[in-house]
Design an enzyme around this catalytic site. Structure first.
Site, PDB file in Angstrom:
ATOM      1  N   LYS A 274       0.839  -1.196   0.000  1.00  0.00           N
ATOM      2  CA  LYS A 274       0.000   0.000   0.000  1.00  0.00           C
ATOM      3  C   LYS A 274       0.877   1.249   0.000  1.00  0.00           C
ATOM      4  O   LYS A 274       2.070   1.185   0.307  1.00  0.00           O
ATOM      5  CB  LYS A 274      -0.881   0.015   1.264  1.00  0.00           C
ATOM      6  CG  LYS A 274      -2.035  -0.957   1.245  1.00  0.00           C
ATOM      7  CD  LYS A 274      -2.896  -0.768   2.503  1.00  0.00           C
ATOM      8  CE  LYS A 274      -4.037  -1.765   2.556  1.00  0.00           C
ATOM      9  NZ  LYS A 274      -5.037  -1.599   1.497  1.00  0.00           N
ATOM     10  N   ARG A 348     -10.353 -11.490   1.621  1.00  0.00           N
ATOM     11  CA  ARG A 348     -11.183 -12.549   1.035  1.00  0.00           C
ATOM     12  C   ARG A 348     -10.487 -13.903   1.122  1.00  0.00           C
ATOM     13  O   ARG A 348     -11.155 -14.933   1.158  1.00  0.00           O
ATOM     14  CB  ARG A 348     -11.538 -12.175  -0.416  1.00  0.00           C
ATOM     15  CG  ARG A 348     -10.362 -12.103  -1.349  1.00  0.00           C
ATOM     16  CD  ARG A 348     -10.671 -11.340  -2.620  1.00  0.00           C
ATOM     17  NE  ARG A 348     -10.719  -9.895  -2.387  1.00  0.00           N
ATOM     18  CZ  ARG A 348     -11.057  -8.987  -3.299  1.00  0.00           C
ATOM     19  NH1 ARG A 348     -11.409  -9.378  -4.512  1.00  0.00           N
ATOM     20  NH2 ARG A 348     -11.070  -7.702  -2.999  1.00  0.00           N
TER      21      ARG A 348
HETATM   22  N1  BES Z   1      -8.285  -3.688   4.151  1.00  0.00           N
HETATM   23  C1  BES Z   1      -8.388  -3.293   2.798  1.00  0.00           C
HETATM   24  C2  BES Z   1      -9.684  -2.538   2.495  1.00  0.00           C
HETATM   25  C3  BES Z   1      -9.814  -1.181   3.143  1.00  0.00           C
HETATM   26  C4  BES Z   1      -9.364  -0.049   2.482  1.00  0.00           C
HETATM   27  C5  BES Z   1     -10.405  -1.051   4.370  1.00  0.00           C
HETATM   28  C6  BES Z   1      -9.492   1.193   3.077  1.00  0.00           C
HETATM   29  C7  BES Z   1     -10.548   0.198   4.969  1.00  0.00           C
HETATM   30  C8  BES Z   1     -10.084   1.312   4.317  1.00  0.00           C
HETATM   31  C9  BES Z   1      -8.360  -4.518   1.885  1.00  0.00           C
HETATM   32  O1  BES Z   1      -7.567  -5.564   2.322  1.00  0.00           O
HETATM   33  C10 BES Z   1      -7.780  -4.071   0.589  1.00  0.00           C
HETATM   34  O2  BES Z   1      -6.630  -3.711   0.584  1.00  0.00           O
HETATM   35  N2  BES Z   1      -8.567  -4.120  -0.473  1.00  0.00           N
HETATM   36  C11 BES Z   1      -8.123  -3.727  -1.749  1.00  0.00           C
HETATM   37  C12 BES Z   1      -8.569  -4.766  -2.749  1.00  0.00           C
HETATM   38  C13 BES Z   1      -7.956  -4.602  -4.107  1.00  0.00           C
HETATM   39  C14 BES Z   1      -6.468  -4.860  -4.062  1.00  0.00           C
HETATM   40  C15 BES Z   1      -8.629  -5.578  -5.046  1.00  0.00           C
HETATM   41  C16 BES Z   1      -8.732  -2.364  -2.060  1.00  0.00           C
HETATM   42  O3  BES Z   1      -9.875  -2.129  -1.688  1.00  0.00           O
HETATM   43  O4  BES Z   1      -8.046  -1.546  -2.627  1.00  0.00           O
HETATM   44 MN    MN Z   2      -5.548  -5.359   1.763  1.00  0.00          MN
END
Ligand code: BES
Ligand code: MN
Ligand code: ZN
Length: 497
Positions: A274, A348
Site C-alpha cells: 500500500k 477474502r
Molecule cells: N483492508 C483493505 C480494504 C480497506 C481499504 C479497508 C481502506 C478500509 C479502508 C483490503 O484488504 C484491501 O486492501 N482491499 C483492496 C482490494 C484490491 C487490491 C482488489 C482495495 O480495496 O483496494
Molecule cells: Mn488489503
C-alpha cells in the site's frame, strides 16, 4: 470504568447527584424537570437559554446555575430536538451529549425518559439512553500520558419504571461495553496486537461468558487445510491464529448462526504494498473479527436462545522474503484454488477458509463482517456499510437488525454476470476483479464461492469501521461498527431455510 445505571421514582428536585441533566425541546420548549431550573432562575430559564444561544437541538448542552435549589450539586440542559422526531436514535444521541458534558461528574441523574412519548416503549428508551451514554462517553486514552479516565460511575434514570426499565438500561450498557471492547481492539496499535496477543485478549474477554473458545495455532490451521490463512500470514514473523467460539445454550435446537469476522491485525498490502497514507488506518483491519468476538461475549447474559458460533481468522499481512507473491496459487479449505494476483486483496483469502469451515460445520446461516474493500467506500461513503448475500430472508434480517440499532447498511448486488471477472487463467478463481470496477461486488462474489448452498450475508464495513471525526455517540477512531447489529441479529434470528 464502567457505568452503573439506576432507575428511581425520585423527583428531579430530590436527586442527590453531582449533575442533573434536564431536556429541552427545540424552540426552547422546556422538558420534564425544567421547573426546578426555572425556579432557580426566578422564572428566567427561557431567557437564560436564549441569551446563551441554546435552541434545543439534538447535541446541544448548557450548564445552568442551580443555586440552592434541589439536591443536585449542578445542573445542565440538553437539546432533544422536535418532539415529533423523537426516536430511539435521538435518545442515543442525547445520552452521548449528557455523558460527554457530564464526564467530570461522578454521578448524574436525568429526566429524559419522561420526555419520550407513550409511543416509545420505556424499556427500549432506557436501553437507547444507556447505549448513548456508554458509547458517547468512550475515549481511547491508553497512550495519552496526561489523560485520566472519566469518574462518571452512576447514572440515574428518573421518573421510575421499575425492573423492566432497569433491565433495558442494563442491557444497553452491556451491549455498548462490548462495542467499546471492539473499539479498544481496533484502536490498539498493531505492534501490541499480534494474532497471538489478539487471541489471548479474546480468551480473556470470553472467560466466564458461557462460551467455548478454541484457538488454533499455525500447525492446526494447516491441518484444517486453510491455505488462505496460511498464505496471507506467511510474510509475517507473527504467526496466525484461528479463533472459534461456540455458544450453545441449554435447550437450543437446530443448527447454529455462524458469524465470521476478518481479523487482519495490520494490512500493509504485502508485496502489493500500500501507499504510506493507504496504510495509516490499517491497524483497524481486524474490526470484523473484533465485532464477532465482542458479540459472542454477551449472548449468555442477554439470554439469547439461538446457537451461535463465531469464527475469527487472525493474521498479519506483511511483505518479506517469505511473503506470498503475486501469481502464487493457494488451495482453500473447500478444495478451491485461487491465483493471488494482488496480495492486498488478502481479506477474502482468509475469509474463504473461515466461510468454508462454517459451511462444513452445518451452519443454518453465515454472516461475515469485514473491512474488505476501498471500493465499498467509493460506493457508499465512510458511514454506510455494504450488504450482500445469497438469501433474501437472511439479508432482510440483517438489514432489519441494523435499522433497529441505528447502524447504516445498504444493499449491493451480487451480479452473476460479473463472475467472469474473477475467473483465473490457471486456477479456479483469482483474488482481484478484471478491470477494477465494482470492487465491492467482485469481492462479494469471491466470498460467495466458499459458502456452498448455506444462506449467507456479507457486510463490508471498510467505511464505518472507523470514524474520522466525532459524531453523535461515535467518537473518532475505531467505532465497533456491526457489533450491535450482530447482537441484535442473534437475538432475533430465524432460520432462513
Ligand atoms: N483492508 C483493505 C480494504 C480497506 C481499504 C479497508 C481502506 C478500509 C479502508 C483490503 O484488504 C484491501 O486492501 N482491499 C483492496 C482490494 C484490491 C487490491 C482488489 C482495495 O480495496 O483496494
Ligand atoms: Mn488489503
Ligand atoms: Zn485488508
Amino acid at each position: 470504568m464502567s457505568i452503573v445505571f439506576r432507575v428511581s421514582a425520585t423527583s428531579a428536585s430530590r436527586a442527590r447527584v453531582d449533575l442533573l441533566a434536564v431536556p429541552v425541546f427545540s424552540g426552547r420548549l422546556l422538558g420534564p424537570g425544567a421547573e426546578l431550573l426555572d425556579e432557580a432562575l426566578s422564572g428566567g430559564l427561557v431567557a437564560f437559554l436564549a441569551s446563551a444561544g441554546f435552541e434545543g437541538k439534538v447535541g446541544e448542552t448548557l450548564m445552568v446555575p442551580l443555586g440552592d435549589s434541589g439536591a443536585a450539586k449542578a445542573a445542565m440542559v440538553f437539546g432533544l430536538g422536535a418532539e415529533s422526531s423523537l426516536s430511539l436514535e435521538v435518545l442515543r444521541k442525547c445520552g452521548a451529549a449528557i455523558a460527554k458534558r457530564g464526564s467530570k461528574a461522578k454521578s448524574l441523574a436525568t429526566t429524559i425518559l419522561d420526555a419520550a412519548p407513550e409511543s416509545i416503549d420505556r424499556t427500549a428508551a432506557a436501553q437507547a439512553v444507556a447505549e448513548g451514554c456508554v458509547l458517547g462517553g468512550y475515549r481511547y486514552i491508553e497512550h495519552k500520558t496526561k489523560s485520566t479516565a472519566s469518574p462518571l460511575g452512576v447514572i440515574t434514570l428518573l421518573g421510575g419504571g421499575g425492573a423492566r426499565v432497569l433491565a433495558g438500561a442494563t442491557r444497553g450498557a452491556l451491549i455498548s461495553e462490548a462495542t467499546c471492547w471492539a473499539r479498544d481492539l481496533a484502536n490498539t496499535p498493531a505492534a501490541d496486537k499480534s494474532p497471538e496477543v489478539f487471541a489471548k485478549a479474546a480468551q480473556a474477554l470470553l472467560r466466564g461468558k458461557g462460551v467455548r473458545v478454541q484457538v488454533l495455532g499455525p500447525e492446526e490451521i494447516r491441518r484444517a487445510r486453510m491455505g488462505g490463512v496460511i498464505g496471507v500470514a506467511q510474510g509475517s514473523p507473527r504467526k496466525p491464529r484461528f479463533v472459534k467460539i461456540t455458544y450453545a445454550p441449554t435447550g437450543a435446537r437446530g443448527p447454529a448462526l455462524a458469524l465470521v469476522g476478518k481479523g487482519v491485525v495490520f494490512d500493509s498490502g504485502g508485496l502489493s504494498l500500500k501507499t504510506a497514507s493507504g496504510m495509516e488506518a490499517m491497524k483497524t483491519d481486524m474490526s470484523g473479527a473484533a465485532a464477532v468476538i465482542a458479540t459472542m461475549s454477551v449472548l449468555r447474559d442477554l439470554g439469547v436462545k439461538q446457537k451461535v458460533i463465531g469464527y475469527a481468522p487472525l493474521v498479519e499481512n506483511m511483505p518479506s522474503g517469505t511473503a506470498i507473491r503475486p501469481g502464487d496459487v493457494l488451495k482453500h479449505r473447500n478444495g478451491k484454488t485461487v491465483e493471488v494476483l494482488n496480495t492486498d486483496a488478502e481479506g477474502r483469502l482468509i475469509l474463504a477458509d473461515a466461510l468454508a469451515l462454517a459451511a462444513d460445520d452445518g451452519a443454518a446461516a453465515i454472516v461475515d463482517v469485514a473491512t474488505l474493500t476501498g471500493a465499498c467506500m467509493v460506493a457508499l461513503g465512510d458511514k454506510i456499510a455494504g450488504l450482500m448475500g445469497n438469501n433474501d430472508s437472511l439479508r432482510d434480517q440483517v438489514q432489519a437488525a441494523a435499522d433497529r440499532v441505528g447502524e447504516s447498511v445498504w444493499p449491493l448486488p451480487l451480479p452473476a454476470e460479473y463472475k467472469a471477472l474473477i475467473e483465473s487463467e490457471i486456477a479456479d478463481l483469482k483474488n482481484t476483479g478484471t478491470g477494477g470496477y465494482g470492487g465491492a461486488l467482485t469481492a462479494g462474489l469471491f466470498l460467495e464461492a466458499f459458502v456452498g448452498s448455506t444462506p449467507w450475508a456479507h457486510i463490508d464495513i471498510a467505511g464505518p469501521s472507523r470514524a474520522s471525526a466525532d459524531s453523535g455517540y461515535t467518537p473518532r477512531g475505531g467505532t465497533g461498527f456491526a457489533t450491535r447489529t450482530l447482537i441484535e441479529l442473534a437475538r432475533s434470528f430465524k432460520n432462513p431455510k
